[in-house]
Design a protein around this motif. Structure first.
Motif, short mmCIF file in Angstrom:
data_model
loop_
_atom_site.label_atom_id
_atom_site.label_comp_id
_atom_site.label_asym_id
_atom_site.label_seq_id
_atom_site.Cartn_x
_atom_site.Cartn_y
_atom_site.Cartn_z
N ALA A 34 0.91 -1.20 0.02
CA ALA A 34 -0.01 0.14 0.09
C ALA A 34 0.87 1.29 0.02
O ALA A 34 0.74 2.37 -0.69
CB ALA A 34 -1.03 -0.04 1.32
N SER A 35 1.99 1.20 0.67
CA SER A 35 2.82 2.47 0.98
C SER A 35 3.45 2.72 -0.53
O SER A 35 3.56 3.85 -1.11
CB SER A 35 3.87 2.18 1.93
OG SER A 35 3.20 2.24 3.13
N PRO B 236 -1.58 0.27 8.78
CA PRO B 236 -0.95 0.35 7.58
C PRO B 236 0.13 1.13 7.13
O PRO B 236 0.59 0.99 6.04
CB PRO B 236 -2.21 0.38 6.59
CG PRO B 236 -3.68 0.13 7.39
CD PRO B 236 -3.24 0.53 8.80
N GLY B 237 0.34 2.25 7.91
CA GLY B 237 1.54 3.05 7.44
C GLY B 237 0.98 4.43 6.85
O GLY B 237 -0.46 4.57 6.73
N GLU B 238 1.61 5.29 6.73
CA GLU B 238 1.51 6.84 6.17
C GLU B 238 1.16 6.76 4.90
O GLU B 238 1.42 5.84 4.06
CB GLU B 238 2.65 7.73 6.64
CG GLU B 238 2.94 7.65 8.07
CD GLU B 238 4.07 8.48 8.23
OE1 GLU B 238 4.67 9.34 7.39
OE2 GLU B 238 4.33 8.85 9.36
N GLY B 239 0.21 7.77 4.32
CA GLY B 239 0.16 7.89 3.16
C GLY B 239 -1.26 7.18 2.62
O GLY B 239 -1.39 7.36 1.33
N VAL B 240 -1.85 6.53 3.32
CA VAL B 240 -3.07 5.72 2.76
C VAL B 240 -4.17 5.91 3.73
O VAL B 240 -3.92 6.50 5.02
CB VAL B 240 -2.66 4.20 2.89
CG1 VAL B 240 -1.75 3.93 1.95
CG2 VAL B 240 -2.61 3.72 4.16
N LYS B 241 -5.51 6.13 3.07
CA LYS B 241 -6.62 6.28 3.97
C LYS B 241 -7.06 4.65 4.56
O LYS B 241 -6.42 3.59 3.73
CB LYS B 241 -7.84 6.44 2.96
CG LYS B 241 -7.67 7.80 2.25
CD LYS B 241 -8.63 7.74 1.02
CE LYS B 241 -8.40 9.15 0.34
NZ LYS B 241 -9.27 9.12 -0.67
N THR B 242 -7.71 4.58 5.69
CA THR B 242 -7.90 3.29 6.28
C THR B 242 -9.37 3.22 6.56
O THR B 242 -10.15 4.29 7.06
CB THR B 242 -7.28 3.27 7.57
OG1 THR B 242 -7.18 4.24 8.37
CG2 THR B 242 -5.61 3.17 7.09
N VAL B 243 -9.92 2.09 6.51
CA VAL B 243 -11.25 1.93 7.09
C VAL B 243 -11.06 0.47 7.85
O VAL B 243 -10.55 -0.63 7.58
CB VAL B 243 -12.19 1.27 5.89
CG1 VAL B 243 -13.39 0.96 6.59
CG2 VAL B 243 -12.38 2.84 5.15
N ALA B 244 -11.53 0.69 9.34
CA ALA B 244 -11.05 -0.43 10.04
C ALA B 244 -12.61 -1.02 10.61
O ALA B 244 -13.37 -0.56 11.22
CB ALA B 244 -10.41 -0.02 11.48
N GLY C 225 9.50 -6.28 -4.47
CA GLY C 225 8.20 -6.82 -4.79
C GLY C 225 6.93 -5.50 -4.71
O GLY C 225 6.12 -5.58 -5.18
N ALA C 226 7.01 -5.02 -3.74
CA ALA C 226 6.10 -3.57 -3.43
C ALA C 226 5.99 -2.69 -4.60
O ALA C 226 5.02 -2.49 -5.02
CB ALA C 226 6.32 -3.08 -2.02
N GLU C 227 7.31 -2.22 -4.84
CA GLU C 227 7.30 -1.40 -6.13
C GLU C 227 6.91 -2.03 -7.40
O GLU C 227 6.42 -1.27 -8.27
CB GLU C 227 8.96 -0.86 -6.11
CG GLU C 227 9.36 0.00 -4.96
CD GLU C 227 9.46 -0.78 -3.73
OE1 GLU C 227 9.86 -0.09 -2.54
OE2 GLU C 227 9.94 -1.87 -3.72
N LYS C 228 7.28 -3.26 -7.54
CA LYS C 228 6.95 -3.79 -8.88
C LYS C 228 5.51 -3.98 -8.81
O LYS C 228 4.93 -4.00 -10.13
CB LYS C 228 8.02 -5.30 -8.90
CG LYS C 228 9.33 -4.98 -9.24
CD LYS C 228 10.13 -6.16 -9.63
CE LYS C 228 11.46 -5.53 -10.00
NZ LYS C 228 12.55 -6.72 -10.17
N THR C 229 4.76 -4.47 -7.70
CA THR C 229 3.49 -4.41 -7.75
C THR C 229 2.71 -3.29 -8.40
O THR C 229 1.64 -3.33 -8.93
CB THR C 229 2.76 -4.71 -6.17
OG1 THR C 229 3.29 -5.95 -5.99
CG2 THR C 229 1.38 -4.78 -6.21
N ALA C 230 3.34 -2.06 -7.92
CA ALA C 230 2.89 -0.66 -8.48
C ALA C 230 2.75 -0.49 -9.98
O ALA C 230 1.93 -0.15 -10.57
CB ALA C 230 3.46 0.29 -7.73
N GLY C 231 4.18 -0.90 -10.40
CA GLY C 231 4.26 -0.79 -11.70
C GLY C 231 3.45 -2.04 -12.52
O GLY C 231 2.89 -1.59 -13.65
#
Length: 381
Positions: free
Chosen positions: A26-27, A49-57, A364-370
């Motif tokens: 997500a980041s 989940p970290g900064e820069g994302v909206k969250t719904v709990a 893998g995180a960055e490649k997922t975004a790509g």
């Protein structure tokens, strides 16, 4: 142009591995310019989940036992139909409010069968949405063996009926999905390997320990940490040990471990700088979870792995055996683990030359975004 909207569902039930991996993805998506909403369904975990994302709990559920056969609420009570129906409605409301371009569901339909009460209605809502968002499954590279006939066929059918792609968070040169999912050929056209989702290389450690024993985020690590504590008394006193019990270890177990700890042993529940500490350590003793192994592969620390096998779990054993075959780890059994076993393994590890860094794909995180950005571009072309 508005940023593409991502709706990312993740449910952790026992440890924190699923929420940690999803949070890294997500980041990376947020850094790549996506508008990310992460929907969580487990107990809160500091830092995720970290900064820069909206969250719904959603109202939290956990595994009611180590075999994952039931669900309980945050207070450990079995959940009833009214609770589950309310959770389902909150999830569907969040989906409609987000109006996403892409929905990512972590683990399902390869796992998280307990969540079908809300995920099958979500699939139906996605299929009828206008415009329909792309639907992706986000799975680790090694799956739990299905012990019930028909489950793998059911999973493949759900993928073919509803999902545009399956993001496999692994390096195919290390392990391929078909190694643990027999029906892979039926969904081969949907697979996208991303590489392992490991944390970025950690900074130099602020302090150093010779041996780090860690139980991860689950509630089942008391035996591992206890054996390591006793092993420390059998080895030279000049070796510095750090024991990390995990945040979910029951308080009584933690207090028992703290009693009579040797002077060269430090016991903590959690260290945020764990990946950094591994850089300075000679030996790591841990379970063989996805995220811990990712951290280890960023270092030249020698690994002793104790795969989690409660309830017939097979995933960590497969991972540990692959690493052992590459001479990247030694394995100890979880059942019948003794301080003597740990002592002998540590002596062997200390006598083994520090290894060369691993050449597996850990981005893998960055490649997922790509991959997701490419999928969206192709659908617009």
């Amino acid at each position: 142009m508005t940023a593409p909207r991502i709706f990312f569902y993740v449910q952790h039930l026992l440890g924190i591995g699923h929420i940690a991996r999803a949070s890294r993805i997500a980041s990376a998506l947020a850094k790549d310019g996506f508008d990310v909403t992460v929907v969580t369904g487990g107990l809160p975990v500091p830092g995720f989940p970290g900064e820069g994302v909206k969250t719904v709990a959603l109202p939290a559920v956990v595994a009611s036992n180590a075999g994952f056969s039931g669900l309980a609420d945050a207070d450990g009570r079995p959940v009833g139909e009214d609770f589950l129906n309310a959770r389902r409605d909150l999830l569907l409301d969040a989906f409609h409010a987000a109006k996403p371009d892409v929905v990512i569901i972590e683990a399902f339909p390869f796992g998280r069968r307990q969540m079908r009460f809300e995920l099958l209605p979500l699939l139906a809502a996605i299929d009828t949405a206008e415009p329909r968002p792309k639907l992706l499954s986000s799975v680790r590279d090694i799956l739990q063996e299905n012990r019930k006939a028909g489950r793998d066929a059911e999973t493949a059918a759900l993928v073919k009926a509803h999902f545009d792609a399956v993001l496999v968070h692994g390096d195919p040169s290390f392990v391929r999905l078909e190694d643990t999912f027999p029906r892979t050929a039926e969904i081969a056209d949907r697979l996208r390997y991303t590489g392992l989702v490991a944390a970025p290389p950690a900074p130099e450690p602020a302090e150093t320990f010779d041996i780090i024993a860690s139980a991860g985020g689950g509630a089942v690590g008391a035996a591992l940490i206890g054996a390591a504590k006793e092993a420390a008394t059998l080895l030279p006193a000049n070796l510095r040990w750090l024991l990390i019990s995990g945040p979910n270890l029951p308080e009584a177990d933690f207090a028992a471990l703290a009693e009579n700890a040797p002077a060269n042993v430090t016991l903590v529940r959690f260290r945020k700088d764990f990946p950094s500490l591994l850089r300075g350590a000679k030996v790591s003793i841990s379970q063989a979870g996805y995220n811990t192994v990712g951290d280890l592969l960023r270092t030249d620390c020698r690994a002793i792995l104790i795969p989690f096998v409660v309830g017939g779990e097979t995933e960590q054993t497969v991972r540990a055996e692959r690493l052992q075959a590459l001479d990247l780890a030694d394995i100890l059994p979880e059942t019948g683990l003794t301080p003597g076993h740990v002592k002998e393994a540590v002596e062997k590890a200390l006598a083994t030359a520090r290894r060369e860094p691993v050449l597996l794909d850990l981005d893998g995180a960055e490649k997922t975004a790509g991959i997701i950005r490419s999928m969206l571009s192709e659908s617009l072309a």
